[in-house]
Enzyme design. Sequence first.
Site, PDB file in Angstrom:
ATOM      1  N   ASP A   1     -27.185 -55.947 -84.167  1.00 23.65           N
ATOM      2  CA  ASP A   1     -26.290 -56.495 -85.181  1.00 23.65           C
ATOM      3  C   ASP A   1     -26.807 -56.142 -86.559  1.00 23.65           C
ATOM      4  O   ASP A   1     -27.772 -56.746 -87.033  1.00 23.65           O
ATOM      5  CB  ASP A   1     -26.183 -58.016 -85.016  1.00 23.65           C
TER       6      ASP A   1
ATOM      7  N   GLY B   1     -24.377 -67.980 -82.358  1.00 25.86           N
ATOM      8  CA  GLY B   1     -24.280 -69.396 -82.017  1.00 25.86           C
ATOM      9  C   GLY B   1     -22.984 -70.083 -82.411  1.00 25.86           C
ATOM     10  O   GLY B   1     -22.930 -71.309 -82.495  1.00 25.86           O
TER      11      GLY B   1
ATOM     12  N   ASP C   1     -17.295 -59.952 -78.463  1.00 24.90           N
ATOM     13  CA  ASP C   1     -18.563 -60.347 -79.097  1.00 24.90           C
ATOM     14  C   ASP C   1     -18.396 -61.673 -79.834  1.00 24.90           C
ATOM     15  O   ASP C   1     -17.589 -61.780 -80.756  1.00 24.90           O
ATOM     16  CB  ASP C   1     -18.969 -59.238 -80.077  1.00 24.90           C
ATOM     17  N   GLY C   2     -19.178 -62.673 -79.411  1.00 26.25           N
ATOM     18  CA  GLY C   2     -19.221 -63.949 -80.116  1.00 26.25           C
ATOM     19  C   GLY C   2     -18.871 -65.125 -79.228  1.00 26.25           C
ATOM     20  O   GLY C   2     -17.802 -65.163 -78.627  1.00 26.25           O
TER      21      GLY C   2
ATOM     22  N   SER D   1     -26.997 -65.877 -78.310  1.00 26.45           N
ATOM     23  CA  SER D   1     -27.737 -67.136 -78.200  1.00 26.45           C
ATOM     24  C   SER D   1     -27.739 -67.730 -76.786  1.00 26.45           C
ATOM     25  O   SER D   1     -28.697 -68.407 -76.421  1.00 26.45           O
ATOM     26  CB  SER D   1     -27.187 -68.157 -79.197  1.00 26.45           C
TER      27      SER D   1
HETATM   28  C1  DX5 Z   1     -21.928 -62.034 -84.726  1.00 29.05           C
HETATM   29  C2  DX5 Z   1     -22.606 -60.917 -83.974  1.00 29.05           C
HETATM   30  C3  DX5 Z   1     -22.801 -61.199 -82.526  1.00 29.05           C
HETATM   31  C4  DX5 Z   1     -23.684 -62.378 -82.263  1.00 29.05           C
HETATM   32  C5  DX5 Z   1     -23.380 -62.954 -80.942  1.00 29.05           C
HETATM   33  O1  DX5 Z   1     -21.548 -61.600 -85.979  1.00 29.05           O
HETATM   34  O2  DX5 Z   1     -21.844 -59.743 -84.062  1.00 29.05           O
HETATM   35  O3  DX5 Z   1     -23.282 -60.066 -81.834  1.00 29.05           O
HETATM   36  O4  DX5 Z   1     -25.034 -62.071 -82.282  1.00 29.05           O
HETATM   37  O5  DX5 Z   1     -24.130 -64.117 -80.821  1.00 29.05           O
HETATM   38  P1  DX5 Z   1     -23.629 -65.305 -79.908  1.00 29.05           P
HETATM   39  O6  DX5 Z   1     -23.548 -64.795 -78.500  1.00 29.05           O
HETATM   40  O7  DX5 Z   1     -24.647 -66.335 -80.124  1.00 29.05           O
HETATM   41  O8  DX5 Z   1     -22.251 -65.707 -80.414  1.00 29.05           O
HETATM   42 ZN    ZN Z   2     -22.429 -58.073 -82.643  1.00 27.23          ZN
END
Ligand code: DX5
Ligand code: ZN
Length: 209
Positions: free
Chosen positions: A32, A142, A172-173, A193
Amino acid sequence: MKIAASFLDIKEPKMEELTKLDSLDIDYIHLDVMDGIFVENKTYTYEEFYNITRFTTKSKDVHLMVSDVKKHIDEFSKMRPEFITFHYEAVSEVSSVINYIKELGIGVGMSIKPSTDVSEIAKYLPYLDLILVMSVEPGKGGQTFIEESVKKIEQLYTLRENKNYHYQIEVDGGINNETIKKCNKADICVVGSFITKQDYSEALRKLRD
Ligand code: DX5
Ligand code: ZN
């Protein structure tokens, strides 16, 4: 379902944590990249990312949340990732960025924020190797999964079927062992997370269940 592990939520990621992530049954390490401009937060420089991930063996999936897209493509192409994904909302000349990545021989990914509709980007779909559906606002880990993302994934799935497109669908997310089930039409789930805030192998077992 392929899994891309994001280490965004690990503070000061060290070799030990990255080696542990790398040894899991995952398909990609997801990087990221945030510049403090396109999104509020800032992650690392290219050199720092290179150092953090240099011990890992999995293919790299680079997610650019930056406004100076070309500069970052020039840098991150040096680690020969499988995909470099830029944000549709960050560029004005979309086709030129797609061709720029393609000419480097790297998979081209384009990402859309929760507020961007699939219809808006439809004309670029034939040229993409990956379309990344953000299921949270880009910028931090998160957060809670936005349910409307499921509709977008399904739209992209149907379009690919009907038009014979070749892109992979990535989400993603907010992915955990519950939300992953709703994304069964995606090819790749990015998980941050949910993995890094518990025992990594235990998390993987739950995701794969
Ligand atoms: C958010 C990022 C994601 C993030 C995902 O802007 O692009 O890749 O790290 O994290 P989680 O799985 O915790 O939502
Ligand atoms: Zn990402």
